[in-house]
Design a protein around this motif. Structure first.
Motif, PDB file in Angstrom:
ATOM      1  N   GLY A 135      44.735  45.744  29.892  1.00  0.00           N
ATOM      2  CA  GLY A 135      43.972  46.376  30.786  1.00  0.00           C
ATOM      3  C   GLY A 135      43.643  45.911  32.260  1.00  0.00           C
ATOM      4  O   GLY A 135      42.896  46.369  33.024  1.00  0.00           O
ATOM      5  N   TYR A 136      44.342  44.763  32.451  1.00  0.00           N
ATOM      6  CA  TYR A 136      44.245  43.943  33.630  1.00  0.00           C
ATOM      7  C   TYR A 136      45.248  44.627  34.850  1.00  0.00           C
ATOM      8  O   TYR A 136      46.329  45.119  34.437  1.00  0.00           O
ATOM      9  N   THR A 137      44.665  44.633  35.908  1.00  0.00           N
ATOM     10  CA  THR A 137      45.506  45.271  37.096  1.00  0.00           C
ATOM     11  C   THR A 137      45.410  43.906  38.079  1.00  0.00           C
ATOM     12  O   THR A 137      44.584  43.309  38.378  1.00  0.00           O
ATOM     13  N   PRO A 138      46.687  44.123  38.989  1.00  0.00           N
ATOM     14  CA  PRO A 138      46.653  43.222  40.096  1.00  0.00           C
ATOM     15  C   PRO A 138      45.380  43.316  40.882  1.00  0.00           C
ATOM     16  O   PRO A 138      44.925  44.336  41.302  1.00  0.00           O
ATOM     17  N   CYS A 139      45.307  42.006  41.603  1.00  0.00           N
ATOM     18  CA  CYS A 139      44.015  42.207  42.418  1.00  0.00           C
ATOM     19  C   CYS A 139      44.441  41.295  43.613  1.00  0.00           C
ATOM     20  O   CYS A 139      45.358  40.314  43.567  1.00  0.00           O
ATOM     21  N   GLY A 140      43.469  41.072  44.784  1.00  0.00           N
ATOM     22  CA  GLY A 140      43.708  40.198  45.698  1.00  0.00           C
ATOM     23  C   GLY A 140      43.634  38.638  45.130  1.00  0.00           C
ATOM     24  O   GLY A 140      42.977  38.378  44.194  1.00  0.00           O
ATOM     25  N   LYS A 141      44.312  37.886  45.820  1.00  0.00           N
ATOM     26  CA  LYS A 141      44.577  36.596  45.362  1.00  0.00           C
ATOM     27  C   LYS A 141      43.122  35.931  45.578  1.00  0.00           C
ATOM     28  O   LYS A 141      42.579  35.989  46.382  1.00  0.00           O
ATOM     29  N   PHE A 142      42.888  34.692  44.684  1.00  0.00           N
ATOM     30  CA  PHE A 142      41.754  33.859  44.589  1.00  0.00           C
ATOM     31  C   PHE A 142      42.299  32.730  43.938  1.00  0.00           C
ATOM     32  O   PHE A 142      43.204  32.334  43.583  1.00  0.00           O
ATOM     33  N   GLY A 143      41.375  31.631  44.175  1.00  0.00           N
ATOM     34  CA  GLY A 143      41.522  30.416  43.429  1.00  0.00           C
ATOM     35  C   GLY A 143      42.558  29.354  44.229  1.00  0.00           C
ATOM     36  O   GLY A 143      42.928  29.484  45.315  1.00  0.00           O
ATOM     37  N   HIS A 144      42.550  28.271  43.489  1.00  0.00           N
ATOM     38  CA  HIS A 144      43.331  26.929  43.876  1.00  0.00           C
ATOM     39  C   HIS A 144      44.767  27.636  44.372  1.00  0.00           C
ATOM     40  O   HIS A 144      45.461  27.010  45.539  1.00  0.00           O
ATOM     41  N   TYR A 145      45.462  28.507  43.748  1.00  0.00           N
ATOM     42  CA  TYR A 145      46.735  28.730  44.277  1.00  0.00           C
ATOM     43  C   TYR A 145      46.925  30.259  45.102  1.00  0.00           C
ATOM     44  O   TYR A 145      47.911  30.919  45.111  1.00  0.00           O
ATOM     45  N   SER A 151      52.097  32.960  42.986  1.00  0.00           N
ATOM     46  CA  SER A 151      50.899  33.301  42.175  1.00  0.00           C
ATOM     47  C   SER A 151      50.642  34.733  41.828  1.00  0.00           C
ATOM     48  O   SER A 151      51.052  35.619  43.083  1.00  0.00           O
ATOM     49  N   ARG A 152      50.140  35.132  40.902  1.00  0.00           N
ATOM     50  CA  ARG A 152      49.802  36.472  40.613  1.00  0.00           C
ATOM     51  C   ARG A 152      48.483  36.582  39.939  1.00  0.00           C
ATOM     52  O   ARG A 152      48.229  35.771  39.013  1.00  0.00           O
ATOM     53  N   CYS A 153      47.687  37.305  40.561  1.00  0.00           N
ATOM     54  CA  CYS A 153      46.401  37.299  40.119  1.00  0.00           C
ATOM     55  C   CYS A 153      45.733  38.721  39.539  1.00  0.00           C
ATOM     56  O   CYS A 153      46.399  39.806  40.149  1.00  0.00           O
ATOM     57  N   PHE A 154      44.994  38.865  38.454  1.00  0.00           N
ATOM     58  CA  PHE A 154      44.537  40.019  37.871  1.00  0.00           C
ATOM     59  C   PHE A 154      43.157  40.092  37.741  1.00  0.00           C
ATOM     60  O   PHE A 154      42.531  39.135  37.590  1.00  0.00           O
ATOM     61  N   ALA A 155      42.616  41.394  37.434  1.00  0.00           N
ATOM     62  CA  ALA A 155      41.280  41.415  37.082  1.00  0.00           C
ATOM     63  C   ALA A 155      41.050  42.695  36.194  1.00  0.00           C
ATOM     64  O   ALA A 155      41.893  43.561  36.082  1.00  0.00           O
TER      65      ALA A 155
END
Length: 160
Positions: A135-145, A151-155
């Motif tokens: 149930g995660y979807t791609p989201c705006g990038k965050f964090g150290h990377y 880098s791939r970010c999900f929420a």
């Protein structure tokens, strides 16, 4: 499998963290994940760290979450950041990562967190598949990377 809360700096957690760092280094050709982490970041109620043990009490998997709030690294108020999800190679494919993920989501939700976020890399297709199927979807990038191309970010929303 027996999944237990554990301190991030417990020897079993450290052993698994060392293993995942080696895997990151092999996949990405670098020193591993250098995101700054402190054991206290995973202390309840602002986080949780889990270690799974097999029938012989051997540590075989891990994962944790830590609370995040709006900051310059792109987090939002109410975020719970997933960290150090890892299953040793010989225990993969049995649903253990999915069980740990569900337990972490439940705990973060109970702690009042509103969104679970995670960062992974493009060389971890099995991790990306797990998160998308959960149930995660791609989201705006965050964090150290957040500035890295691989880098791939999900929420995933945790409330409502």
């Amino acid at each position: 499998m027996n999944i237990q809360p554990c301190a991030y700096d417990h020897p079993d957690a450290v052993k698994l963290n060392d293993s995942v760092q080696l895997e990151y280094a092999e996949r990405y050709g670098d020193e591993g994940d250098i995101t700054p982490l402190d054991a206290t970041m995973f202390d309840p109620p602002h986080g949780l760290y889990l270690v799974a043990y097999d029938a012989a009490q051997r540590p075989v998997a891990t994962g944790g979450w830590r609370a995040q709030e709006h900051n310059a690294e792109g987090y939002s108020d109410g975020d719970a950041e997933l960290k150090r999800m890892y299953v040793i190679p010989e225990e993969r494919g049995h649903g253990l990562a999915r069980r740990i993920l569900a337990a972490l989501e439940d705990d973060a939700r109970a702690a009042g967190r509103t969104r679970m976020v995670l960062e992974t890399g493009d060389q971890q297709p099995e991790a990306i598949a797990l998160y998308l199927s959960s149930g995660y979807t791609p989201c705006g990038k965050f964090g150290h990377y957040r500035t890295y191309d691989n880098s791939r970010c999900f929420a995933k929303p945790l409330q409502g």
